[in-house]
Design an enzyme around this catalytic site. Structure first.
Site, PDB file in Angstrom:
ATOM      1  N   SER A  69       0.934  -1.387   0.369  1.00 24.88           N
ATOM      2  CA  SER A  69      -0.094  -0.030   0.020  1.00 24.88           C
ATOM      3  C   SER A  69       0.942   1.133  -0.117  1.00 24.88           C
ATOM      4  O   SER A  69       1.868   1.463   0.865  1.00 24.88           O
ATOM      5  CB  SER A  69      -0.603  -0.139   0.825  1.00 24.88           C
ATOM      6  OG  SER A  69      -2.273   1.032   0.982  1.00 24.88           O
ATOM      7  N   GLU A  70       0.491   2.336  -0.854  1.00 27.38           N
ATOM      8  CA  GLU A  70       1.272   3.190  -1.374  1.00 27.38           C
ATOM      9  C   GLU A  70       1.632   3.713  -0.111  1.00 27.38           C
ATOM     10  O   GLU A  70       3.018   4.932  -0.076  1.00 27.38           O
ATOM     11  CB  GLU A  70       1.256   3.680  -2.570  1.00 27.38           C
ATOM     12  CG  GLU A  70      -0.010   4.551  -2.535  1.00 27.38           C
ATOM     13  CD  GLU A  70      -1.251   4.156  -3.039  1.00 27.38           C
ATOM     14  OE1 GLU A  70      -1.365   3.012  -2.359  1.00 27.38           O
ATOM     15  OE2 GLU A  70      -2.059   4.510  -3.255  1.00 27.38           O
ATOM     16  N   ASN A  71       1.002   4.599   0.846  1.00 26.25           N
ATOM     17  CA  ASN A  71       1.457   4.902   2.093  1.00 26.25           C
ATOM     18  C   ASN A  71       2.311   4.815   3.145  1.00 26.25           C
ATOM     19  O   ASN A  71       2.884   4.882   4.124  1.00 26.25           O
ATOM     20  CB  ASN A  71      -0.024   5.071   3.025  1.00 26.25           C
ATOM     21  CG  ASN A  71      -0.385   3.663   3.359  1.00 26.25           C
ATOM     22  OD1 ASN A  71      -0.730   2.576   2.728  1.00 26.25           O
ATOM     23  ND2 ASN A  71      -0.948   3.768   4.911  1.00 26.25           N
TER      24      ASN A  71
END
Lengths: 228, 231, 231, 228
Positions: free
Chosen positions: D51-53
């Site tokens: 997840s790009e966070n």
């Protein structure tokens, strides 16, 4: 030419640089003479020493009991670290420098010129070592100090109007510390900030027009230290 | 996916061949992938383009490959302290490209992170700037391009079967960047640990950057310049 | 150097003023510097250029400053879930610049790392590319420039008096990058620890990037969208 | 137009994507429908969800006992992680994508065109949400899959010759999964890889020339599933 001059010793040069460092400053030390600085910082002065191979918080040397093959400085010498040290990769390490987060960087040099350019990585036709981190280190630190002996073995001054050797960086040097004194590149001349006791400007090895006097903050003049 | 874990260097380095570009982690002899280098020496592959900060030092590390004339090109920042490289460079046997060390690091990171080029002041006004685009931002800069490789050989202190890595002290240096930048990254570790043993927050290289991993043996961990406090 | 440790938000944020650019860490409400935001709300400074991924969410975080009309410009990647921002953007009260999130991260890193510009494929062929230099490498790219700020406010799980920081789970996000990119980085921590308590290898942000640090209080640590496994 | 069609359910669409994933693959999931994928991966398939966070190794949802406010996905929903997960900053996270280290990225979409361009972030004159990470996510992953309903609420097909909405990325999409089938952008047309049982090509909402047949590996033709 320098044979009979009352030059500063290496330790005296190092102590001049140490005196320029503020408590709490961060400091990168190039290989060679600058490495000695780590050993001359008084215990009450908190200085955070960065080595570009990926450590902040170098403190000195290990003992034979604490030495670790994975803990070295950029000169590949074993080191120890202080509490609060950190390790990081080389991209972050050079980003610290390039991004302006290190207060002072001290490098050795072959030549420095009045424009603030530095040559310290290559003598054409002679042995090549590579620039290592030097070309990055000269960009970004708030103060770049170059330490070098004032004269070559042949007696030529290493502080020049313009460098003749291939450059490491163009217009990057803020202060020059030699065994004759402390100098600031001013563009067409060097301002003399301090001279070793007994050194006179005409012993500095370049024409008079290369040197500019400056007053110290206390009103004394550097010339008063000399026999000029 | 077959497992990323291999039995040893012989198994993990099965597809190297003449002419590959090869990144090798380490600063001097600190953090070098000793097992992988010895296996490449055993294999005797030729015409390697070695990408490493020092290409060995003091006759060890990648200098083992230099001695066998396995390296024909080298990209590095420093050749001092490496007589094998200096000699072969002067003899024209190894084509050496010198890159400022910060630019070297950042170019490798750029390859790993998909950045196609960047502007840096390092090298402006020097031989390094020759033939490169110059552009003035707040300071004059030159354009530098990513530096990737076919393979990277890396040594880590700890690693797990997914390829999560953790490095000790200054042994980290270029290794995480190279792990990102190579098409195939082969890691040897002092300790192969279970998934989860490296705390998730403290993983230095997430496993997605690693293709193969194996437990190394017989580490020399040589000290190049031992310096001790006066006691 | 005076100490980097301040008693609280009031002491640490003594020199903020109208018109500053202000980075704020956090993704949605995860990892936001709650104490610093509340102190800025108390101070009532105006015309802030806020640089943050979301500029608050669900009426909280930087949205507290939006409600008081303290923010006049915003650079961010996502305004969804932030009705205060959407409303003031449509009313022309806040000038919003949308930046793709990966480019946003990398521009902030570039500011911190002294990179003066970089080429990325993200945004090529879209509205984001308008007015930007395009150049074809292996793929078409656009030139993006560094994004710095006067101040950064950051929240970390642990920090020491030199400013070494450690983040928990996904609370890290943009914070280490912003710590590097701001002229003055002000950190609040859940736990102010002794030097050396964060293992040197596991420091996420070396202290040299941090100018001020204080022990935060009364953390809400709000969960925006709680989702649970069926049990 | 789609009212009476035997469309795939969301779960069926998700399962079609899951079937495309190799054991051991790394996978980024966009917000919206793609999020459901995390919950439909069979236990014996090891998939590393990014997840790009700033997390790799998302596994599903926490319990009320294990939930943590600092552990979320890019949709800001609480998550849990598997053994071997790691956390990192956003620059590294997007570098994973941009640098080609993530195998598959699944995004939602408003429109996809035959050239492989995607529009999913903005409808001019309507509510603006921002592109978030979408413009980065479409560059770098080895396979970009877009999931969307085949028809808009007004009955217009969302698979077009050329997108009419502002683009998220130009020529970036490899596969499109709708509730009608699976399609590959070919430049001037879409190749039909699979159709939901009972769907025919003339129900796909665009002229015949927009669709190209392809043989499956087993020699069967997708048309055989249809009433055409």
């Amino acid at each position: 030419m320098s044979d009979n001059l009352p030059l500063w010793s290496k330790t005296e040069m190092v102590d001049e640089v140490v005196a320029m460092l503020d408590h709490g400053a961060s400091l990168n030390l190039g290989i060679g003479i600058p490495t000695l600085i780590a050993e001359r910082i008084p215990p009450d002065k908190e200085i955070w020493i960065h080595s570009e191979n990926g450590v902040l918080g170098v403190s000195g040397r290990p003992t034979r009991e604490t030495v670790s093959p994975t803990l070295i400085n950029a000169g590949k010498e074993t080191i120890s670290v202080r509490k609060g040290a950190s390790y990081f990769d080389s991209a972050t390490s050079f980003g610290m420098i390039r991004g302006g987060h290190i207060d002072v960087c001290v490098l050795g040099g072959m030549q420095v010129d009045a424009e603030g350019s530095l040559a310290n990585w290559m003598i054409p036709g002679k042995k090549v070592t590579g620039m290592g981190g030097a070309m990055d280190l000269v960009h970004g630190a708030k103060m770049i100090i170059v330490m070098l002996t004032h004269f070559s073995k042949d007696g030529d001054a290493k502080l020049l109007h313009r460098c003749t050797l291939p450059l490491t960086g163009k217009r990057v040097v803020h202060k020059v510390v030699t065994d004759c004194g402390i100098f600031t590149p001013m563009g067409d001349s060097f301002r003399i900030e301090k001279l070793a006791p007994g050194i006179t400007y005409d012993q500095l090895g370049l024409p008079l027009k290369m040197w500019t006097r400056s007053l110290f903050q206390d009103g004394s003049e550097p010339w008063e230290n000399t026999t000029d | 996916m077959t497992s990323k874990v291999y039995a040893n260097a012989v198994a993990a380095l099965f597809d190297l061949r003449d002419g590959i570009s090869l990144m090798s982690g380490g600063f001097g002899l600190c953090g070098i992938p000793e097992n992988s280098i010895q296996e490449i020496r055993r294999q005797g592959i030729k015409n390697i383009h070695a990408i490493s900060n020092n290409i060995g030092n003091s006759g060890r590390g990648l200098a083992w490959l230099l001695k066998q004339k396995q390296i024909s090109a080298a990209t590095c920042s420093y050749v001092g302290g490496n007589p094998d490289l200096e000699e072969q460079m002067l003899a024209g046997e190894v084509q050496v490209t010198l890159v400022p060390q910060g630019t070297f690091s950042e170019r490798i990171r750029a390859a790993g992170m998909g950045i196609r080029g960047f502007y840096t002041p390092a090298g402006y006004g020097t031989l390094v700037a020759e033939g490169k685009e110059e552009r003035v931002f707040d300071v004059p800069c030159i354009l530098e391009l990513p530096l990737g490789a076919d393979f990277a050989i890396i040594k880590a202190e700890r690693g797990d079967r997914f390829g999560n890595l953790w490095f000790k002290e200054t042994a980290r240096n270029f290794s995480p960047l190279m792990a990102m930048a190579a098409r195939v990254t082969i890691v040897e570790v002092e300790q192969l640990v279970e998934l989860g043993e490296i705390e998730p927050e403290n993983v230095h290289v997430p496993g997605v950057f690693v293709q193969r991993i194996y437990q190394g043996v017989d580490y020399e961990n040589a000290i190049e310049i031992p310096m001790y406090a006066e006691q």
